[in-house]
Every structure is written in structure tokens, then in C-alpha cells.
Design an enzyme around this catalytic site. Structure first.
Site, PDB file in Angstrom:
ATOM      1  CB  CYS A  12      27.265  54.309  12.503  1.00  0.00           C
ATOM      2  SG  CYS A  12      26.705  55.505  13.436  1.00  0.00           S
ATOM      3  CB  ILE A  13      25.271  51.036  16.533  1.00  0.00           C
ATOM      4  CG1 ILE A  13      26.287  50.103  16.473  1.00  0.00           C
ATOM      5  CG2 ILE A  13      23.889  50.201  17.239  1.00  0.00           C
ATOM      6  CD1 ILE A  13      26.619  50.059  18.504  1.00  0.00           C
TER       7      ILE A  13
END
Length: 139
Positions: A12-13
Site C-alpha cells: 500500500c503506497i
């Protein structure tokens, strides 16, 4: 500075950016895979991250089952919500963070600043850069 247990969705960025901000603020981050954690052993441990929040705020609104209309967080009781999260951890609002015995769900910069201290972020860490929508880094 605090040592933070940080439950994330790997890849997840936003979780990556959130951990970076915490580290830049002088904190130690111990990252754990939210999706691989066996919450069913102690469901109450999961529930503790949401203490004081309405059930609808416990959810990752970008989770596929919510976006597809299969789950409506606004209509659930707390036991139902935990049950659904145990079977589909993508429903859990992230990150889950713990410092000592204090736990928190989601990345609310104001609450984190008051809790453990936080440097000023460069960008809004609630907006997914992939979709430009709030809390929707899922997959």
C-alpha cells in the site's frame, strides 16, 4: 520517541508514506502484515483499535466488498463488523497502530500528533495516489 507497531497492507503506497513520516518524526516503526495477522485467536484485540469510534469508521471504504455493495458498514453492529473483518481483513481500516497499550485505527495526523508527535506531512496521507480517492489503496 515512540516505538509503533504498525499493521499495514504490504504494498500500500499510503502505508509506506505514513511509515516514512513516522520515521522522519523520530519514531521507530515495527511493520506487520495486517492481512496475515490471525485476529481470530483474540477478536477483542482487533476491537481495541476501534475503541471510541463508531462502527462505520472501523472500515476501509475502498475494500472490494464495500465498493461492490456486499457490505454496508453503516448498517452493522460491532459484533457483525468484527466477524466480517475476521473473514475479510481487507475490510479493516488501516493502518492499525499501537504504542504501548494505546491503539488507533487509521492515520489521522491531528490525533497522531497529539498522541506521539508528528512532523508536518508534505502531502495528504489519506488520499491514495493511484486513484486520488480517500483510503482506497486496496487490491
Amino acid at each position: 520517541m515512540a516505538q509503533i507497531i504498525f499493521y499495514e497492507k504490504p504494498g500500500c503506497i499510503n502505508n509506506r508514506r505514513q511509515k516514512q513520516l513516522l520515521r522522519q518524526s523520530g519514531h521507530t516503526v515495527v511493520a506487520k502484515n495486517l492481512l496475515a495477522e490471525d485476529w481470530s485467536v483474540e477478536p477483542e484485540r482487533l476491537r481495541e483499535f476501534f475503541a471510541g469510534s463508531p462502527v462505520s469508521a472501523w472500515f476501509n471504504r475502498g475494500a472490494p466488498s464495500i465498493k461492490q455493495g456486499l457490505v454496508n458498514p453503516d448498517t452493522l453492529e460491532d459484533d457483525q463488523a468484527i466477524g466480517l473483518m475476521l473473514t475479510d481483513p481487507l475490510l479493516i481500516r488501516r493502518p492499525l497502530m499501537q504504542v504501548g497499550q494505546t491503539k488507533m485505527a487509521g492515520f489521522d495526523e491531528e490525533k497522531i500528533c497529539a498522541w506521539i508527535g508528528l512532523d508536518e506531512p508534505e502531502k495528504d496521507l489519506k488520499i491514495c495516489p493511484k486513484t486520488r480517492k480517500a483510503e482506497s489503496c486496496h487490491g
